[in-house]
Enzyme design. Structure first.
Site, PDB file in Angstrom:
ATOM      1  N   GLY A  10      -3.211 -32.357  -4.881  1.00 38.65           N
ATOM      2  CA  GLY A  10      -3.125 -33.732  -4.290  1.00 38.65           C
ATOM      3  C   GLY A  10      -4.207 -33.945  -3.397  1.00 38.65           C
ATOM      4  O   GLY A  10      -4.398 -33.132  -2.578  1.00 38.65           O
ATOM      5  N   ARG A  71      -5.643 -31.850 -11.886  1.00 37.38           N
ATOM      6  CA  ARG A  71      -4.498 -30.871 -12.295  1.00 37.38           C
ATOM      7  C   ARG A  71      -4.729 -30.332 -13.853  1.00 37.38           C
ATOM      8  O   ARG A  71      -5.022 -31.068 -14.463  1.00 37.38           O
ATOM      9  CB  ARG A  71      -3.005 -31.518 -12.070  1.00 37.38           C
ATOM     10  CG  ARG A  71      -2.720 -31.780 -10.443  1.00 37.38           C
ATOM     11  CD  ARG A  71      -1.345 -31.908 -10.231  1.00 37.38           C
ATOM     12  NE  ARG A  71      -0.988 -31.865  -9.143  1.00 37.38           N
ATOM     13  CZ  ARG A  71      -0.869 -32.888  -7.822  1.00 37.38           C
ATOM     14  NH1 ARG A  71      -0.987 -34.009  -8.607  1.00 37.38           N
ATOM     15  NH2 ARG A  71      -0.603 -32.631  -6.897  1.00 37.38           N
ATOM     16  N   ASP A 102      -0.024 -25.149  -2.411  1.00 32.29           N
ATOM     17  CA  ASP A 102       0.516 -24.040  -3.152  1.00 32.29           C
ATOM     18  C   ASP A 102       0.206 -23.785  -4.546  1.00 32.29           C
ATOM     19  O   ASP A 102      -0.071 -22.655  -4.895  1.00 32.29           O
ATOM     20  CB  ASP A 102       1.832 -23.798  -2.596  1.00 32.29           C
ATOM     21  CG  ASP A 102       2.997 -24.831  -3.327  1.00 32.29           C
ATOM     22  OD1 ASP A 102       2.380 -25.941  -3.993  1.00 32.29           O
ATOM     23  OD2 ASP A 102       4.102 -24.938  -2.938  1.00 32.29           O
ATOM     24  N   THR A 124      -3.242 -30.592   2.151  1.00 31.93           N
ATOM     25  CA  THR A 124      -2.123 -31.310   1.523  1.00 31.93           C
ATOM     26  C   THR A 124      -1.562 -32.211   2.603  1.00 31.93           C
ATOM     27  O   THR A 124      -1.427 -31.593   3.655  1.00 31.93           O
ATOM     28  CB  THR A 124      -1.068 -30.559   0.734  1.00 31.93           C
ATOM     29  OG1 THR A 124      -0.099 -31.086   0.669  1.00 31.93           O
ATOM     30  CG2 THR A 124      -0.804 -29.412   1.609  1.00 31.93           C
ATOM     31  N   ASP A 126       1.259 -32.911   2.788  1.00 29.55           N
ATOM     32  CA  ASP A 126       3.123 -32.596   2.686  1.00 29.55           C
ATOM     33  C   ASP A 126       3.438 -31.743   3.742  1.00 29.55           C
ATOM     34  O   ASP A 126       4.416 -31.538   4.059  1.00 29.55           O
ATOM     35  CB  ASP A 126       3.328 -32.226   1.158  1.00 29.55           C
ATOM     36  CG  ASP A 126       3.315 -33.090   0.034  1.00 29.55           C
ATOM     37  OD1 ASP A 126       3.040 -34.398   0.369  1.00 29.55           O
ATOM     38  OD2 ASP A 126       2.720 -32.960  -1.007  1.00 29.55           O
ATOM     39  N   ASP A 128       3.318 -28.523   3.319  1.00 30.01           N
ATOM     40  CA  ASP A 128       4.572 -27.655   2.836  1.00 30.01           C
ATOM     41  C   ASP A 128       3.935 -26.346   2.386  1.00 30.01           C
ATOM     42  O   ASP A 128       4.631 -25.602   1.446  1.00 30.01           O
ATOM     43  CB  ASP A 128       5.127 -28.207   1.356  1.00 30.01           C
ATOM     44  CG  ASP A 128       3.710 -28.526   0.284  1.00 30.01           C
ATOM     45  OD1 ASP A 128       2.559 -28.414   0.705  1.00 30.01           O
ATOM     46  OD2 ASP A 128       4.109 -29.012  -0.923  1.00 30.01           O
ATOM     47  N   GLY A 169       5.935 -36.617   0.676  1.00 31.69           N
ATOM     48  CA  GLY A 169       5.939 -35.103   1.169  1.00 31.69           C
ATOM     49  C   GLY A 169       6.654 -34.306   0.179  1.00 31.69           C
ATOM     50  O   GLY A 169       6.969 -33.163   0.377  1.00 31.69           O
ATOM     51  N   ARG A 170       6.574 -34.703  -1.194  1.00 28.18           N
ATOM     52  CA  ARG A 170       7.286 -33.753  -2.495  1.00 28.18           C
ATOM     53  C   ARG A 170       8.410 -33.206  -1.995  1.00 28.18           C
ATOM     54  O   ARG A 170       9.436 -33.899  -1.569  1.00 28.18           O
ATOM     55  CB  ARG A 170       6.177 -32.846  -2.397  1.00 28.18           C
ATOM     56  CG  ARG A 170       5.104 -32.953  -3.575  1.00 28.18           C
ATOM     57  CD  ARG A 170       3.971 -32.001  -3.868  1.00 28.18           C
ATOM     58  NE  ARG A 170       3.871 -31.705  -5.135  1.00 28.18           N
ATOM     59  CZ  ARG A 170       2.972 -30.959  -5.703  1.00 28.18           C
ATOM     60  NH1 ARG A 170       2.338 -30.366  -4.657  1.00 28.18           N
ATOM     61  NH2 ARG A 170       2.624 -30.725  -6.654  1.00 28.18           N
ATOM     62  N   GLU A 221      10.896 -38.548   0.286  1.00 25.59           N
ATOM     63  CA  GLU A 221      10.807 -39.029  -1.325  1.00 25.59           C
ATOM     64  C   GLU A 221      11.745 -38.016  -2.295  1.00 25.59           C
ATOM     65  O   GLU A 221      11.794 -36.812  -1.767  1.00 25.59           O
ATOM     66  CB  GLU A 221       9.458 -38.941  -1.894  1.00 25.59           C
ATOM     67  CG  GLU A 221       8.685 -37.628  -1.946  1.00 25.59           C
ATOM     68  CD  GLU A 221       7.449 -37.669  -2.486  1.00 25.59           C
ATOM     69  OE1 GLU A 221       6.933 -38.632  -3.359  1.00 25.59           O
ATOM     70  OE2 GLU A 221       6.492 -36.792  -2.301  1.00 25.59           O
ATOM     71  N   ILE A 249      -0.595 -44.916  -0.220  1.00 28.35           N
ATOM     72  CA  ILE A 249      -1.233 -45.319   1.087  1.00 28.35           C
ATOM     73  C   ILE A 249      -1.312 -44.085   1.974  1.00 28.35           C
ATOM     74  O   ILE A 249      -2.248 -43.960   2.683  1.00 28.35           O
ATOM     75  CB  ILE A 249      -1.088 -46.655   1.925  1.00 28.35           C
ATOM     76  CG1 ILE A 249       0.180 -46.561   2.305  1.00 28.35           C
ATOM     77  CG2 ILE A 249      -1.085 -47.915   1.108  1.00 28.35           C
ATOM     78  CD1 ILE A 249       0.756 -47.733   3.559  1.00 28.35           C
ATOM     79  N   GLN A 250      -0.329 -43.369   1.936  1.00 29.83           N
ATOM     80  CA  GLN A 250      -0.016 -42.114   2.978  1.00 29.83           C
ATOM     81  C   GLN A 250      -1.199 -41.218   2.529  1.00 29.83           C
ATOM     82  O   GLN A 250      -1.498 -40.271   3.295  1.00 29.83           O
ATOM     83  CB  GLN A 250       1.204 -41.660   2.664  1.00 29.83           C
ATOM     84  CG  GLN A 250       2.266 -42.387   3.499  1.00 29.83           C
ATOM     85  CD  GLN A 250       3.649 -42.229   2.828  1.00 29.83           C
ATOM     86  OE1 GLN A 250       4.489 -41.280   3.697  1.00 29.83           O
ATOM     87  NE2 GLN A 250       4.030 -42.535   1.588  1.00 29.83           N
TER      88      GLN A 250
HETATM   89  P1  ADP Z   1      -1.240 -28.530  -5.028  1.00 30.83           P
HETATM   90  O1  ADP Z   1      -2.367 -27.654  -4.820  1.00 30.83           O
HETATM   91  O2  ADP Z   1      -1.334 -29.708  -4.376  1.00 30.83           O
HETATM   92  O3  ADP Z   1       0.159 -27.707  -4.804  1.00 30.83           O
HETATM   93  P2  ADP Z   1      -0.309 -28.613  -8.015  1.00 30.83           P
HETATM   94  O4  ADP Z   1       0.693 -27.724  -7.830  1.00 30.83           O
HETATM   95  O5  ADP Z   1      -0.793 -29.607  -8.915  1.00 30.83           O
HETATM   96  O6  ADP Z   1      -1.225 -28.953  -6.587  1.00 30.83           O
HETATM   97  O7  ADP Z   1      -1.748 -27.312  -8.423  1.00 30.83           O
HETATM   98  C1  ADP Z   1      -2.993 -27.466  -8.484  1.00 30.83           C
HETATM   99  C2  ADP Z   1      -3.538 -26.729  -9.773  1.00 30.83           C
HETATM  100  O8  ADP Z   1      -3.525 -25.392  -9.423  1.00 30.83           O
HETATM  101  C3  ADP Z   1      -2.816 -26.894 -11.041  1.00 30.83           C
HETATM  102  O9  ADP Z   1      -3.001 -28.043 -11.628  1.00 30.83           O
HETATM  103  C4  ADP Z   1      -3.398 -25.824 -11.594  1.00 30.83           C
HETATM  104  O10 ADP Z   1      -4.578 -25.986 -12.130  1.00 30.83           O
HETATM  105  C5  ADP Z   1      -3.254 -24.724 -10.439  1.00 30.83           C
HETATM  106  N1  ADP Z   1      -2.369 -23.676 -10.583  1.00 30.83           N
HETATM  107  C6  ADP Z   1      -1.130 -24.095 -10.065  1.00 30.83           C
HETATM  108  N2  ADP Z   1      -0.200 -23.040 -10.317  1.00 30.83           N
HETATM  109  C7  ADP Z   1      -0.931 -22.058 -10.857  1.00 30.83           C
HETATM  110  C8  ADP Z   1      -0.587 -20.764 -11.488  1.00 30.83           C
HETATM  111  N3  ADP Z   1       0.723 -20.108 -11.215  1.00 30.83           N
HETATM  112  N4  ADP Z   1      -1.558 -19.876 -11.788  1.00 30.83           N
HETATM  113  C9  ADP Z   1      -2.909 -20.429 -11.833  1.00 30.83           C
HETATM  114  N5  ADP Z   1      -3.195 -21.556 -11.600  1.00 30.83           N
HETATM  115  C10 ADP Z   1      -2.221 -22.326 -11.199  1.00 30.83           C
END
Ligand code: ADP
Length: 316
Positions: A10, A71, A102, A124, A126, A128, A169-170, A221, A249-250
């Site tokens: 995000g 993603r 994460d 992020t 969030d 988190d 905030g997921r 949420e 918007i956030q």
């Molecule tokens: P955020 O980084 O905001 O938590 P996501 O959870 O969608 O967002 O993760 C972003 C991207 O990171 C995913 O679309 C994927 O490409 C990669 N990713 C997430 N988890 C893993 C994992 N266990 N191993 C490898 N790549 C990952």
């Protein structure tokens, strides 16, 4: 050394400030900087371009991410990540800075395990990521939520209403509890507090009994349907009730002062780690603790903002 930088997951206000800091500080240290567009997807699709100092001009104050984000579920597969590694090798990129949440950290760690030095920066709204007190984008999103809730309070007061507001905030309640405190919300419902309908209705009735003219209920949420909750409150109290979902918007808007500085410092810190050959690291901040000391110590203490001048030298 050649350092790549990407934003993933995000988007969050301040990501651009961080990209700028990574690129500028890399160049300051005599390295080359490469932008990877659209996160891990762009890495696999070889959307990689060398960035100059000027390429990251005029972005410090802009929301979103100029590098784009995405993603890519298949990045969890080693053979897909191998394509990413091959692309990095083709460009001679030795090290990578990943900015995201994460999921982005997990992707970065997996790449690090495959032999490329990766540093992860928390970006992020969030908040988190447990290893850091604050993430880049959190305070800007909080300001946006606060601004919206303040406006809702105006109309809520005028019409003697109960306003139920859903905040992002997921799975993390930070945006909700911080905005609840900052806006003086009467009730805050998050994963941490849990949702108990009877308790909420009891709190609403108590507020009514002490003569509160209006109420603000902040709900994180994924907890409950805020429109149903507003109806429930209306049928069980004297408050006319309305629900509002703040939504995306956030995620947008120019980064706040705090996020710009946090992002700039974290970006410089990341390239400093890579300069030392340190991969597999996650950058964090841990600095807004509330404490106390004797007043005479407070008066004789010296201020230590001098490190900011060192950061500034690496950002131009
Ligand atoms: P955020 O980084 O905001 O938590 P996501 O959870 O969608 O967002 O993760 C972003 C991207 O990171 C995913 O679309 C994927 O490409 C990669 N990713 C997430 N988890 C893993 C994992 N266990 N191993 C490898 N790549 C990952």
């Amino acid at each position: 050394m050649k350092i790549g930088v990407l934003t993933s997951g995000g988007d969050a206000p301040g990501m651009n400030a961080c990209v700028r800091a990574v690129v500028r500080s890399a160049i300051h240290f005599g390295f080359e900087a490469y932008g990877i567009f659209d996160g891990y997807k762009g890495l696999v699709e070889n959307k990689i371009r060398k960035l100059t100092r000027n390429d990251v001009g005029q972005i410090l104050n802009r929301g979103g991410t100029i590098l784009g984000s995405s993603r890519l579920e298949s990045f969890k597969q080693e053979e897909v990540r191998q394509i990413a590694i091959d692309n990095l090798n083709e460009h001679g990129i030795d090290a990578l800075v990943v900015i995201g949440g994460d999921g982005t950290y997990r992707g970065g760690m997996a790449l690090n395990d495959m032999g490329i030095n990766v540093v992860a920066i928390p970006g992020t709204i969030d908040n988190d990521i447990a290893s850091t007190e604050y993430t880049i984008g959190f305070f800007t999103a909080l300001d946006t939520a606060i601004d919206a809730i303040d406006k809702l309070r105006d109309t809520s007061f005028s019409h003697q209403r109960c306003t139920v507001v859903e905040v992002m905030g997921r799975d993390c309640g930070d945006l909700s509890i911080y905005s609840g405190i900052a806006c003086g919300a009467e009730i805050v419902i998050t994963k941490e507090t849990g949702f108990n309908r009877e308790n909420v209705l009891k709190q609403v009735k108590w507020a009514q009994s002490i003569g509160k003219r209006h109420l603000i209920v902040v709900v994180a949420e994924h907890i409950t349907n805020v429109f149903d909750l507003a109806k429930d409150i209306q049928s069980n109290s004297d408050y006319e009730s309305r629900a509002t979902v703040l939504g995306y918007i956030q995620r947008g808007g120019n980064p706040s002062a705090f996020d710009r500085i946090l992002a700039s410092k974290m970006g410089v810190h990341a390239t400093e780690l890579l300069k030392q050959g340190l991969g597999g690291m996650a950058v964090y901040t841990n600095s807004l603790e509330i404490g106390h000391c004797p007043i005479n110590e407070a008066l004789s203490a010296t201020d230590e903002t001098t490190d900011l001048y060192e950061y500034l030298a690496k950002l131009n």
